[in-house]
Motif scaffolding. Structure first.
Motif, PDB file in Angstrom:
ATOM      1  N   GLU A 104       0.836  -1.204   0.000  1.00  0.00           N
ATOM      2  CA  GLU A 104       0.000   0.000   0.000  1.00  0.00           C
ATOM      3  C   GLU A 104       0.862   1.241   0.000  1.00  0.00           C
ATOM      4  OE1 GLU A 104      -3.504  -1.272   2.981  1.00  0.00           O
ATOM      5  OE2 GLU A 104      -3.228   0.891   2.767  1.00  0.00           O
ATOM      6  N   VAL A 105       0.392   2.243  -0.701  1.00  0.00           N
ATOM      7  CA  VAL A 105       1.032   3.552  -0.698  1.00  0.00           C
ATOM      8  C   VAL A 105      -0.016   4.561  -0.233  1.00  0.00           C
ATOM      9  CG1 VAL A 105       2.142   5.342  -2.106  1.00  0.00           C
ATOM     10  CG2 VAL A 105       2.578   2.917  -2.583  1.00  0.00           C
ATOM     11  N   GLY A 106       0.368   5.356   0.755  1.00  0.00           N
ATOM     12  CA  GLY A 106      -0.534   6.382   1.271  1.00  0.00           C
ATOM     13  C   GLY A 106      -0.585   7.591   0.350  1.00  0.00           C
ATOM     14  N   LEU A 129       8.055  10.319   1.465  1.00  0.00           N
ATOM     15  CA  LEU A 129       7.026   9.291   1.279  1.00  0.00           C
ATOM     16  C   LEU A 129       7.388   8.027   2.057  1.00  0.00           C
ATOM     17  CD1 LEU A 129       4.441   8.218  -0.027  1.00  0.00           C
ATOM     18  CD2 LEU A 129       5.784   7.574  -2.026  1.00  0.00           C
ATOM     19  N   ALA A 130       8.667   7.745   2.174  1.00  0.00           N
ATOM     20  CA  ALA A 130       9.086   6.522   2.866  1.00  0.00           C
ATOM     21  C   ALA A 130       8.770   6.575   4.354  1.00  0.00           C
ATOM     22  CB  ALA A 130      10.577   6.283   2.657  1.00  0.00           C
ATOM     23  N   VAL A 131       8.978   7.716   4.984  1.00  0.00           N
ATOM     24  CA  VAL A 131       8.924   7.711   6.447  1.00  0.00           C
ATOM     25  C   VAL A 131       7.981   8.727   7.091  1.00  0.00           C
ATOM     26  CG1 VAL A 131      11.216   6.696   6.704  1.00  0.00           C
ATOM     27  CG2 VAL A 131      10.993   9.176   6.667  1.00  0.00           C
ATOM     28  N   ALA A 187      13.978   2.048  -1.593  1.00  0.00           N
ATOM     29  CA  ALA A 187      15.323   1.791  -1.065  1.00  0.00           C
ATOM     30  C   ALA A 187      15.364   2.047   0.438  1.00  0.00           C
ATOM     31  CB  ALA A 187      16.353   2.669  -1.788  1.00  0.00           C
ATOM     32  N   VAL A 188      14.722   3.138   0.868  1.00  0.00           N
ATOM     33  CA  VAL A 188      14.698   3.448   2.302  1.00  0.00           C
ATOM     34  C   VAL A 188      13.941   2.353   3.061  1.00  0.00           C
ATOM     35  CG1 VAL A 188      13.769   5.051   4.029  1.00  0.00           C
ATOM     36  CG2 VAL A 188      14.954   5.939   2.001  1.00  0.00           C
ATOM     37  N   VAL A 189      12.807   1.931   2.515  1.00  0.00           N
ATOM     38  CA  VAL A 189      12.013   0.915   3.217  1.00  0.00           C
ATOM     39  C   VAL A 189      12.791  -0.398   3.283  1.00  0.00           C
ATOM     40  CG1 VAL A 189       9.856  -0.373   3.247  1.00  0.00           C
ATOM     41  CG2 VAL A 189       9.861   2.043   2.569  1.00  0.00           C
ATOM     42  N   ALA A 190      13.481  -0.738   2.207  1.00  0.00           N
ATOM     43  CA  ALA A 190      14.289  -1.957   2.225  1.00  0.00           C
ATOM     44  C   ALA A 190      15.360  -1.871   3.304  1.00  0.00           C
ATOM     45  CB  ALA A 190      14.934  -2.171   0.847  1.00  0.00           C
ATOM     46  N   ALA A 191      15.936  -0.690   3.474  1.00  0.00           N
ATOM     47  CA  ALA A 191      16.970  -0.521   4.495  1.00  0.00           C
ATOM     48  C   ALA A 191      16.380  -0.656   5.896  1.00  0.00           C
ATOM     49  CB  ALA A 191      17.642   0.841   4.323  1.00  0.00           C
ATOM     50  N   ILE A 192      15.166  -0.146   6.081  1.00  0.00           N
ATOM     51  CA  ILE A 192      14.521  -0.291   7.402  1.00  0.00           C
ATOM     52  C   ILE A 192      14.219  -1.765   7.672  1.00  0.00           C
ATOM     53  CG2 ILE A 192      12.554   0.351   8.838  1.00  0.00           C
ATOM     54  CD1 ILE A 192      12.293   2.915   7.130  1.00  0.00           C
TER      55      ILE A 192
END
Lengths: 278, 741
Positions: free
Chosen positions: B182-184, B643-645, B705-710
């Motif tokens: 999902e994307v907000g 958007l990532a965080v 990329a940011v979400v993958a890192a988290i």
């Protein structure tokens, strides 16, 4: 609309008497937002920025912060003496907002998310009100009666906030979904008072008012090694759990109640760990 | 923010022609606060307009009573749907949005009436005094349900269903991974709210000074609603404080002109920050399900995807956004077989349309999350899996289109990976997760590294001829030196066309002094400042006009003393074709690719994140202004990190919960990572100067990329952006919370 611009507290009180129902204006960082959103349209304003005596502060055995002391002053001029208040001030808005906003405004607005409030609660601060019949002083807990509600009476203004200066570490930790310029989702203040052998624990944004975690404080005090200013990990974790229980959080668009309560436990444990090195 | 080596290289390229980091002509006034934005517009005797908006996302309008408002001192006009002389609706591609709602309102904040008064406060009070009786209805807010629900608009609830069937739809791989994502709803969050000034003209027409992305498409919509010939509606670009897609649609343009014509006075409107959130479209929220098939050795066999984009109440550019999301749903990889269903639907949520990345952003979070999942299932390194499947020139997309331009996906990936990793945990507590809140000690911080690749089309697609026009005039100034003047309607929204146009003319004509006329509708259309297209399209038009000037000058033997030379040219890109019923077709002109490696520090206890560094390799064709390219890369990454965080317009039962910069959070300096960028310069055939647009690619894969890192730092499955602190700190509880909203 009349805007009074007094230069002394006495003149400000006269202006309040002459303009019943007038809105007090200090830094304007709360009031102007309300006005801009159309939520408030005051008929008259008593502007306090020119009242020099409200901007003064004293740091001795007792600390007296004039209501007009800004967050910037707390952050830059009082960081050594009042580290938790300075840390809280550092988290308020942007530098421009911190140059304008005041400790009296934070107390007077009494937002559940007011950043200095849990620190002042943990410091057992009292609020001095100046009024037409003279000054009166109320403990912070008696002054803030609910979310954005206080015991201030018509014709009064906040003169200062005062507390006894404790000896020991003072900490402030705040959770927000951004790394700066963010409204608190949950925050805590820990004040180690070696003289009175108490650890004050104040909680913000997790109740209608700033809270004191008194059960946690009561449980922790006898377990602290007051000579070394240390406590063991079990004592800290117990106090953190009791603090989380003391929270009265709500769910809103900023966070869920569950997350806020979770944060209280984590924050208090970390603050106590920093202050009482197990 | 950028690592010093790239920045210094960019700064070193001094000069004023193409390939140099020529300074922006509007740079100094902007940093000095001297630049006039559209909110600064002023005219003698002007009135102030104010919009009356629906507090309900769905209601029938029973009655609108304007009598009290009209009777107020200082009020000059109160207009409703009955006062629209021309077409009652407007829209970018489908004219389905009423100038004023008359029978029903379909979203929270929809305009019902507009007032003009001699003071903004009077206008505010008059707007509040307009009585609208609503018969409130239950809003349709579930995009999945909207597909089959009773239509909430005569045009139906499905804006577009794109179905792409490529290769063998029954193909299967040895390894299959599935996921739902999902994307907000992200907002463009430009800093200069909607504003403009309309001045009635003696010919019965109107002059509109406005911040927008495309003057001519605004003009055509305004003229139709006013029932005026387009020639009598003249638009002039005013200082634009950011756009990012949010100024593609009409907001206050028609309202301003109606008020100016009704009152015979200049009328200014300026949205507040709060109103701005209701006054423009947002990025489509998306729900996506994916199934990837691969061989055991890691070759992609098939991608199945279903994407549902919530377009909100009106069409805006939803039909093009869903085409993009569908075309790029499988990512920049060789995918021999694909079945992709993309839906863009109408609901009673806030209208959504263009935003930087335009459909590719949502899809990229899906396909890149899947590539990581597939790598884990295969026991492969995520970077190796991407390299193995990376698109190259000559490969065929799921739409059947062969890539004929440059496609340096491998080079982007390798460049991003080649940057040195940042040093371990920060000494400065402000630079840890939680920042100024001082919430975490370094021992509690976990670091993670994530990777993603993305791409999207440049220029308009599916048969759209989004040409640009430019006039170039060369003459001798009073001092005898040559001066060139450029007239082009390309909207400068911060991207730097004003700089580029000067660079093009300097390089093409060898003239140092280049004057830019204000962009207006007095010259032909330049098309929209969107789709990463102005460098290519309007840069191409300016180049063509310069070329014509050179030829004319040569015919005169190089003698300018006989008078000015002026030439006007259009630039058209090569034609494209619409997707057919199986989603096949040569729909796109060109593509831009980028890869991002994110390094994040996470506080798992509280769920707070600090993005430490983003390293990127980006396919740019050619750097016409290296510093401007770096600026676009940094800015695009900021929006991708947002958007990532953190960035989300929160909508509950159709109502926006956080229409302010207090609660709609965008990254601050303490949230912005260091950026290490490598510019991959392989000139694109057919592009003027070989340059590709660079504005959108940085936004697309920085988010996944940011979400993958988290995920790498925490081990938590994160299927939704923006990632909230509670999703990390208490994933079980957070999923319960999400179910309630």
């Amino acid at each position: 609309m009349t805007i009074a611009r007094p230069r002394t507290v006495a003149d400000a009180l006269d202006a309040l008497g002459a303009l019943p129902g007038a809105q007090l204006l200090a830094g304007g960082t709360d009031l102007m937002v309300e006005i801009n959103f159309g939520r408030r349209s005051p008929d008259d304003i008593v502007a306090l920025r020119r009242v020099a005596e409200l901007g003064a502060f004293e740091v001795g055995e007792e600390v007296v912060l004039g209501a007009g002391v800004t967050y910037s002053v707390l952050e830059h001029d009082l960081a050594d003496e009042l580290p938790a208040l300075a840390a809280a001030a550092r988290t308020v808005g942007s530098p421009q907002i911190r140059n304008a906003g005041t400790v009296g405004g934070n107390v007077g607005t009494a937002s559940p998310a007011g950043d200095t409030l849990p620190v002042l609660a943990a410091l057992d601060a009292a609020v001095t009100l100046a009024g037409p019949e003279g000054d009166r002083t109320l403990p912070l807990d008696a002054f803030i009666t609910g979310p954005k509600r206080t015991a201030i009476r018509p014709g009064e203004l906040i003169r200062d906030v005062r507390f006894r200066r404790p000896r020991g570490p003072q900490l402030f930790l705040k959770v927000g979904p951004r790394n700066a310029m963010v409204i608190s989702v949950a925050c805590c203040a820990v004040v180690v008072d070696a003289d009175r052998r108490r650890v004050g624990i104040g909680l913000g944004s997790v109740g209608p008012r700033p809270l004191r975690a008194t059960a946690a404080e009561d449980a922790l005090a006898p377990l602290v090694d007051w000579d070394a200013l240390r406590a063991d990990r079990d004592a800290i974790q117990r106090a953190a759990a009791l603090s989380a229980e003391a929270a009265e959080p709500i769910t809103d668009h900023r966070a869920t109640a569950d997350y806020r309560r979770h944060c209280v436990g984590v924050l208090v444990e970390r603050a106590l760990t920093r202050g009482l090195e197990p | 923010m950028t690592d010093t080596s790239t920045r210094e290289r960019a700064d070193r390229v001094v000069g004023h022609g193409l390939g140099t980091s020529a300074p922006r002509p509007d740079g100094t006034p902007k940093v000095r606060g001297q630049f006039a934005f559209s909110s600064d517009l002023w005219a003698d005797e002007m009135l102030w307009g104010r919009t009356v908006r629906s507090p309900h996302p769905s209601a029938r309008i029973v009655r609108v009573d304007t009598t009290v408002a009209e009777a107020m001192a200082g009020v000059h006009a109160v207009l409703t749907a009955a006062d629209v002389p021309g077409r009652a609706t407007y829209g970018l591609e489908h004219t389905d949005q009423p100038v004023f709602a008359s029978d029903v309102v379909r979203y929270h904040g929809e305009a019902v009436a507009v007032v003009a008064a001699d003071h903004p406060e009077t206008a505010r009070r008059a707007a509040a005094a307009v009585v609208v009786d609503y018969d409130v209805a239950d809003p349709l807010v579930d995009p999945e349900a909207a597909i089959d629900a009773i239509p909430i608009h005569p045009d139906g609830n499905v804006f577009r269903h794109v179905r792409i069937v490529h290769g063998d739809p029954d193909a299967a791989g040895d390894v299959v991974v599935e996921g739902a994502y999902e994307v907000g709803m992200q907002d463009q969050a430009f800093l200069g709210p909607e504003s403009g000034l309309a001045i009635p003209a003696e010919d019965g027409g109107v002059d509109l000074y406005i911040s927008t992305q495309w003057l001519h498409v605004d003009r055509d919509q305004v003229a139709a609603c006013l029932n005026l010939e387009p020639e009598r509606v003249r638009l002039t670009l005013s200082g634009v404080g950011g756009a990012f897609g949010a100024r593609e649609d009409v907001s206050l343009q028609v309202h301003l002109c109606l008020l100016a014509l009704a009152t015979g006075r200049p009328v200014k409107m300026l949205y507040s920050r709060e109103e701005s959130f209701f006054g423009h479209v947002h990025r489509h929220p998306a729900r996506m399900t994916y199934r990837h098939h691969a061989t055991r050795t890691g070759d992609l066999v098939k991608v199945e995807a279903r994407l549902v984009l919530d377009g909100g109440a009106y069409a805006s550019s939803s039909t093009a956004v869903i085409a993009n999301a569908s075309c790029f749903a499988a990512g920049p990889y060789r995918v021999p077989n694909a079945v992709i269903d993309g839906w863009a639907v109408r609901t009673n949520n806030p209208p959504c349309g263009a935003m930087r990345g335009f459909g590719a952003v949502q899809a990229c979070f899906g396909h890149e999350s899947q590539m990581d999942r597939l790598a884990a299932a295969l026991g492969m390194d995520p970077v190796d899996l991407r390299l193995r499947n990376a698109l190259r020139t000559g490969d065929v997309l799921p739409t059947g289109q062969r890539i004929t331009g440059v496609a340096p996906v491998r080079e982007c990936i390798e460049a991003a990976v080649a940057h040195p990793l940042p040093p371990p945990a920060a000494d400065d507590p402000l630079e840890r997760p939680g920042g100024a809140g001082l919430t975490v000690d370094s021992a509690d911080v976990r670091r993670g590294v994530g990777f993603a690749v993305g791409f999207k089309n440049l220029l308009y697609s599916e048969g759209f001829d989004d040409y640009s026009t430019a006039a170039v005039r060369l003459e001798l100034a009073a001092d005898g030196e040559p001066v060139a003047t450029v007239h082009c309607a390309a909207a400068e929204v911060g991207q730097g066309f004003v700089t580029l146009a000067q660079q093009v003319v300097r390089s093409e004509l060898g003239v140092e002094r280049v004057v830019l006329r204000t962009a207006d509708t007095g010259v032909g259309s330049a098309g929209s400042t969107s789709a990463s297209r102005q460098t290519w399209m309007s840069g191409g038009a300016v180049q063509a006009a310069c070329e014509a000037v050179k030829i004319a000058l040569a015919a005169r033997g190089g003698d300018l003393s006989a008078g000015p030379i002026e030439e006007l040219r259009e630039h058209h890109h090569r034609p494209t074709s619409p997707l057919d019923e199986r989603g096949q077709g040569d729909a796109h002109v060109s593509y831009a690719f980028a890869a991002h490696r994110a390094v994040v520090d996470v506080d798992p206890g509280l769920g707070l994140v600090r993005v430490v560094q983003i390293a990127t390799g980006q396919d740019i064709g050619r750097a016409l202004n290296p510093l401007a390219v770096i600026g676009q890369i940094e800015g695009g990454i900021a929006q991708g990190v947002g958007l990532a965080v953190m960035e989300e317009v929160l909508v509950a039962d159709g109502c926006i919960q956080n229409p302010s910069f207090t609660d709609y959070l965008i990254p601050t300096a303490l949230d912005m990572p260091a950026v290490a960028a490598t510019l991959i310069e392989q000139p694109e055939p057919g592009a003027p100067f070989g340059a590709k647009g660079v504005g959108e690619a940085p936004t697309i894969s920085s988010t996944p990329a940011v979400v993958a890192a988290i995920r790498a730092a925490t081990g938590v499955e994160l299927a939704r952006v923006p990632v909230r602190a509670a999703d990390i700190a208490m994933p079980q509880a957070a999923s319960r919370g999400a179910a309630q909203t």
